[in-house]
Write an enzyme that holds these catalytic residues in place. Structure first.
Site, PDB file in Angstrom:
ATOM      1  N   GLY A 211       0.830  -1.211   0.000  1.00  0.00           N
ATOM      2  CA  GLY A 211       0.000   0.000   0.000  1.00  0.00           C
ATOM      3  C   GLY A 211       0.854   1.247   0.000  1.00  0.00           C
ATOM      4  N   ASN A 212       0.276   2.379   0.338  1.00  0.00           N
ATOM      5  CA  ASN A 212       1.053   3.619   0.454  1.00  0.00           C
ATOM      6  C   ASN A 212       0.446   4.490   1.551  1.00  0.00           C
ATOM      7  OD1 ASN A 212      -0.968   5.517  -0.782  1.00  0.00           O
ATOM      8  ND2 ASN A 212      -0.689   4.113  -2.503  1.00  0.00           N
ATOM      9  N   HIS A 213       1.075   5.636   1.816  1.00  0.00           N
ATOM     10  CA  HIS A 213       0.697   6.443   2.985  1.00  0.00           C
ATOM     11  C   HIS A 213      -0.445   7.429   2.735  1.00  0.00           C
ATOM     12  CE1 HIS A 213       3.883   4.889   5.412  1.00  0.00           C
ATOM     13  NE2 HIS A 213       4.791   5.211   4.503  1.00  0.00           N
ATOM     14  N   SER A 214      -1.119   7.361   1.595  1.00  0.00           N
ATOM     15  CA  SER A 214      -2.204   8.320   1.333  1.00  0.00           C
ATOM     16  C   SER A 214      -3.283   8.197   2.416  1.00  0.00           C
ATOM     17  CB  SER A 214      -2.811   8.014  -0.051  1.00  0.00           C
ATOM     18  OG  SER A 214      -3.997   8.749  -0.192  1.00  0.00           O
ATOM     19  N   ALA A 279      -4.332   7.647  -4.623  1.00  0.00           N
ATOM     20  CA  ALA A 279      -2.963   7.199  -4.898  1.00  0.00           C
ATOM     21  C   ALA A 279      -3.056   5.707  -5.239  1.00  0.00           C
ATOM     22  CB  ALA A 279      -2.086   7.429  -3.682  1.00  0.00           C
TER      23      ALA A 279
END
Ligand code: C5P
Length: 401
Positions: A211-214, A279
């Site tokens: 995943g990512n930090h959005s 994102a």
């Protein structure tokens, strides 16, 4: 640009304890670009000082029909100057006088001569608020066309709990904004807007993901701002802790890029505007392990495959939709963003930089540049809510043309 930019707001303050909250209200209205003048009833200055209010509003504060030198204060001019007259807090006493047409102070004389919309935020103890005479007076004011901002439920100055607290300043600001929007309808009113938000999670096994930090904050702010302007909004969000506050936003939660893709294309043909702020993960594991992957070797390689480029596909399939993408670049920012604008057949791209303090993932602020075919517009670091308003102003300008 806020709907309050250059609007002339006359604020009437009466003598109730909630008057202490009005300093913040004046500051909020000024921040949104409104011009503010303040008038007080004689009792109000027991609760707030004219000096604070004149400093915050940038205008002289009046409360008497004439000053010590005998100069007359022209209440008619106040009434004609204002685009909107807001009386907050409004005590039971002033409310009754307004309903009955009494005129024994400057605020009441101004009320009788005002030609603009009047908004009233009553504040008093719960039994006073519930009294049949107060109920009748509020109904009478509503029948005159005045807008009532109802008192809220909560702790009161008397120590009792119930309905009677003045609406919070942010609620009053929101009501004022709605009032002006009704007067100058937005280009987005009645339009269908699709917004995406948050990250996507690409499963590795039943318990892990890439995943990512959005955080989803930016997309949620855009969705709510579009709804405030009268649009019907479909918000498709990846995993996010953000909550919705506007009833005109239809929220669909998804997890992976694939799911976001499928949900987006269930709506795409019927929307007028798309703001793709999610994102989206570019790659996903080729195979999702059915069981949790066990710890074995020192190294673990996960084979990844490209996800569908949702926005790119929208660019190929678009008819009349206005398409806005987001770009987060770490090098050659403008050049890369311009490349995306043309490659994905977009109408505008919003560039946010990870290099700016306070901008990007997770924060409540952002600094953007918006690039369209004919323009590059730069903005200051602002709250994500204010950024959402700037972006929709930009889009409205382009749609207007
Ligand atoms: O090409 P890049 O991923 O940098 O483009 C960013 C824009 O494309 C964003 O608006 C993002 O929401 C969108 N995007 C997408 N599908 C992907 C990857 C990004 O729609 N698979």
């Amino acid at each position: 640009m806020s709907s309050l930019q250059s609007k002339k707001i006359l604020l009437g303050i009466t003598g109730g304890i909630a008057a202490y909250k009005v300093n913040g209200l004046v500051r909020d209205l000024k921040k949104r670009g409104a011009e503010v003048k303040v008038i007080l009833t004689p009792c109000a200055s027991d609760f707030v000082t004219p000096l604070t209010l004149s400093t915050l509003s940038g205008n002289a504060v009046e409360s008497e029909f004439y000053d010590a030198k005998g100069n007359w204060t022209n209440h008619v001019e106040f009434g004609l100057w204002a685009d909107l007259f807001v009386i907050a807090p409004c005590t039971a006493n002033t409310l009754a006088k307004m309903a009955g047409g009494l005129c024994d102070n400057l605020l009441l004389a101004t009320y009788l001569s005002a030609r603009c919309t009047v908004m009233v935020a009553p504040a008093m103890d719960l039994d006073m608020y519930a009294h049949p005479s107060t109920r009748r007076n509020l109904e009478t004011l509503a029948s005159y066309g005045n807008a009532i901002i109802p008192a809220e439920h909560g702790e009161l100055a008397s120590g009792l709990t119930g309905q009677g607290r003045m609406a919070e300043p942010e609620t009053i600001v929101a009501k004022i904004e709605e009032q002006f929007m009704r007067q100058n309808p937005s280009v987005l009113k009645g339009k269908k807007v699709l917004v995406t938000a948050g990250p996507t999670y690409e499963a590795i096994d039943p318990v892990r993901f890439v995943g990512n930090h959005s955080s989803g904050k930016m997309g949620f702010a855009i969705a709510e701002e579009a709804a405030k302007r009268g649009a019907h909004v479909v918000l498709i969000s990846g995993p996010s802790a953000e909550r919705l506050h506007h009833p005109m936003v239809e929220l669909h939660r998804v997890t992976s890029a694939r799911e976001m893709h499928d949900e987006v294309f269930r709506h795409f043909d019927t929307v007028d505007l798309v703001v793709m702020s999610a994102a989206v993960a570019d790659y996903a594991p080729k195979n999702i392990a059915v069981e949790k992957i066990k710890k074995k070797d020192d190294e673990l390689a996960i084979e990844m495959v490209k996800n569908p480029d949702i926005l790119g596909e929208m660019g190929e399939r678009k008819k009349d939709q206005f398409l806005v993408g987001f770009a987060l670049e770490t090098e050659n920012e403008i050049e890369n963003a311009k490349g995306k604008l043309s490659r994905k057949n977009l109408d505008a791209i919003v560039l946010n930089s990870l290099k700016d303090d306070g901008a990007g993932f997770g924060t409540s602020t952002n600094r953007i540049r918006i690039i369209s075919k004919d323009e590059l517009r730069e903005f200051d670091l602002k709250s994500k809510k204010a950024v959402a308003a700037d972006l929709l102003d930009f889009i409205e300008e382009k749609l207007h043309r």
